[in-house]
Scaffold this motif. Structure first.
Motif, PDB file in Angstrom:
ATOM      1  N   MET A   1     -25.679  15.204  29.972  1.00 26.81           N
ATOM      2  CA  MET A   1     -26.984  14.740  29.485  1.00 26.81           C
ATOM      3  C   MET A   1     -26.864  14.197  28.065  1.00 26.81           C
ATOM      4  SD  MET A   1     -29.550  14.667  31.496  1.00 26.81           S
ATOM      5  CE  MET A   1     -30.798  14.465  30.230  1.00 26.81           C
ATOM      6  N   GLY A   2     -26.042  14.854  27.248  1.00 22.19           N
ATOM      7  CA  GLY A   2     -25.827  14.366  25.890  1.00 22.19           C
ATOM      8  C   GLY A   2     -25.211  12.987  25.888  1.00 22.19           C
ATOM      9  N   ALA A   3     -24.212  12.773  26.757  1.00 23.67           N
ATOM     10  CA  ALA A   3     -23.572  11.457  26.856  1.00 23.67           C
ATOM     11  C   ALA A   3     -24.548  10.419  27.397  1.00 23.67           C
ATOM     12  CB  ALA A   3     -22.338  11.544  27.751  1.00 23.67           C
ATOM     13  N   PHE A   4     -25.346  10.805  28.376  1.00 27.74           N
ATOM     14  CA  PHE A   4     -26.335   9.881  28.953  1.00 27.74           C
ATOM     15  C   PHE A   4     -27.360   9.450  27.908  1.00 27.74           C
ATOM     16  CE2 PHE A   4     -30.597   9.434  30.818  1.00 27.74           C
ATOM     17  CZ  PHE A   4     -30.392   8.314  31.627  1.00 27.74           C
ATOM     18  N   LEU A   5     -27.875  10.406  27.142  1.00 27.23           N
ATOM     19  CA  LEU A   5     -28.874  10.076  26.134  1.00 27.23           C
ATOM     20  C   LEU A   5     -28.253   9.300  24.973  1.00 27.23           C
ATOM     21  CD1 LEU A   5     -30.914  13.402  26.149  1.00 27.23           C
ATOM     22  CD2 LEU A   5     -31.679  11.164  26.940  1.00 27.23           C
ATOM     23  N   SER A   6     -26.991   9.598  24.643  1.00 30.45           N
ATOM     24  CA  SER A   6     -26.304   8.823  23.605  1.00 30.45           C
ATOM     25  C   SER A   6     -26.139   7.379  24.063  1.00 30.45           C
ATOM     26  CB  SER A   6     -24.936   9.433  23.294  1.00 30.45           C
ATOM     27  OG  SER A   6     -25.070  10.725  22.725  1.00 30.45           O
ATOM     28  N   ALA A   7     -25.851   7.202  25.359  1.00 28.47           N
ATOM     29  CA  ALA A   7     -25.767   5.845  25.910  1.00 28.47           C
ATOM     30  C   ALA A   7     -27.126   5.170  25.864  1.00 28.47           C
ATOM     31  CB  ALA A   7     -25.242   5.895  27.339  1.00 28.47           C
ATOM     32  N   SER A   8     -28.186   5.933  26.102  1.00 25.80           N
ATOM     33  CA  SER A   8     -29.540   5.377  26.024  1.00 25.80           C
ATOM     34  C   SER A   8     -29.833   4.891  24.601  1.00 25.80           C
ATOM     35  CB  SER A   8     -30.574   6.442  26.424  1.00 25.80           C
ATOM     36  OG  SER A   8     -30.342   6.902  27.738  1.00 25.80           O
ATOM     37  N   VAL A   9     -29.397   5.676  23.616  1.00 26.15           N
ATOM     38  CA  VAL A   9     -29.560   5.266  22.216  1.00 26.15           C
ATOM     39  C   VAL A   9     -28.792   3.979  21.963  1.00 26.15           C
ATOM     40  CG1 VAL A   9     -29.021   5.863  19.828  1.00 26.15           C
ATOM     41  CG2 VAL A   9     -30.007   7.588  21.345  1.00 26.15           C
ATOM     42  N   ALA A  10     -27.569   3.893  22.507  1.00 26.18           N
ATOM     43  CA  ALA A  10     -26.752   2.692  22.314  1.00 26.18           C
ATOM     44  C   ALA A  10     -27.449   1.459  22.889  1.00 26.18           C
ATOM     45  CB  ALA A  10     -25.385   2.881  22.967  1.00 26.18           C
ATOM     46  N   ILE A  11     -28.071   1.615  24.056  1.00 21.64           N
ATOM     47  CA  ILE A  11     -28.804   0.502  24.664  1.00 21.64           C
ATOM     48  C   ILE A  11     -29.993   0.112  23.792  1.00 21.64           C
ATOM     49  CG2 ILE A  11     -30.212  -0.179  26.635  1.00 21.64           C
ATOM     50  CD1 ILE A  11     -27.263  -0.118  27.280  1.00 21.64           C
TER      51      ILE A  11
END
Length: 304
Positions: free
Chosen positions: A163-173
């Motif tokens: 979930m941390g990686a997913f949300l970090s990717a969301s921030v990147a987007i």
């Protein structure tokens, strides 16, 4: 010759800055685990991480582009970035507390995989079978590391890590969109500044007395984390992404060293087997995106 040498110097500078950033983030992660082992709460850790990073960020902006650059006409976008970023940080730091350093670091390597998925679904970016194959390979690596059903890796830690990686990717987007109108210093400043008030409330609710050594660890988390953030931001300006992002994977080496030296925990065979698979997936995604962008640029130049 001079131009070529200058370009090589920029690439080398970017790589060195990125390596420094990874080393600093790895030290911050180790300090977080040490603080938690001595009684610090997650809310306290996050508060100190952001609060003591803010003066560093502000001083960096003052020395560089100037404080006038923090003005923004897109305050709402920064609020959204902060909200997602804080939830992401909560999951990432929570994973550090639940899993050994090497395993938590390895799960964070899935960020490019989630970024590819979100880029295709949210931004409608064209994604061919090459990158979808890399995504599948990456998740195969996750299965190798986590060994579902074996009970060897805490399920909650697996969940928070992904979930941390997913949300970090969301921030990147989201940053791809914000970055079209806002500078990197502006984005970094507002994330730090807007994080402090809500984290201050959480700190007030969960703060407990600690030994002086614990408070020093918490301050160090903020200072080292702030320095790591600045080094990472500087690396993005100094060198091409395709050259510097692969340096992030040296974090596994630091995680293994800190895990063994400070906590007596070394990565197991599954982690050493699965991590290269995840890393290979991420590297291919970065390389493929770089190649496609360069081809697009070449076509545009040829049409001029």
């Amino acid at each position: 010759m001079t131009i070529g040498a200058s370009q090589e110097d920029h690439v080398l500078s970017g790589i060195m800055l990125r390596l420094g950033s990874v080393a600093a983030f790895s030290l911050m992660n180790a300090l977080i685990k040490l603080a938690e082992n001595r009684g610090a709460h997650l809310a306290e850790i996050m508060f100190f991480r952001q609060t003591f990073a803010l003066p560093l960020v502000t001083f960096w902006i003052w020395l560089g582009p100037g404080l006038r650059t923090i003005r923004t006409a897109h305050f709402g976008a920064h609020v959204l970035r902060t909200a997602i970023g804080l939830v992401s940080m909560c999951f990432v730091f929570g994973t550090l507390l639940l899993l050994p350093l090497a395993e938590s670091t390895t799960l964070n390597f899935t960020l490019p995989i989630f970024a590819t998925i979100l880029g295709a679904l949210v931004l409608r970016e064209p994604t061919g079978w090459h990158r979808w194959g890399a995504v599948a390979l990456g998740f195969a690596g996750v299965l190798i590391v986590t060994q579902p059903g074996s009970g060897l890796v805490a399920p909650l830690g697996i969940f928070t890590g992904l979930m941390g990686a997913f949300l970090s990717a969301s921030v990147a987007i989201l940053l791809r969109q914000i970055g079209k109108t806002e500078s990197a210093p502006t984005i970094v400043f507002w994330f730090s500044a807007l994080s402090v008030p809500p984290l201050g409330i959480a700190f007030a609710l969960y703060a407990t007395p600690h030994a002086p050594s614990v408070w020093l660890l918490l301050v160090a988390v903020g200072l080292v984390g702030g320095a790591a953030q600045l080094l990472m931001t500087a690396s993005l300006h100094a060198g091409p992404i395709a050259a510097i992002v692969p340096m992030d994977y040296t974090g596994l080496i630091w995680a293994a060293l800190y895990g063994g030296a400070l906590f007596g925990v070394l990565p197991d065979g599954a982690t050493w087997a699965g991590a290269p698979v995840i890393i290979a997936s991420g590297l291919y995604i970065v390389w493929r995106e770089h190649r496609l962008r360069r081809e697009k640029t070449d076509r545009a130049v040829a049409q001029v």
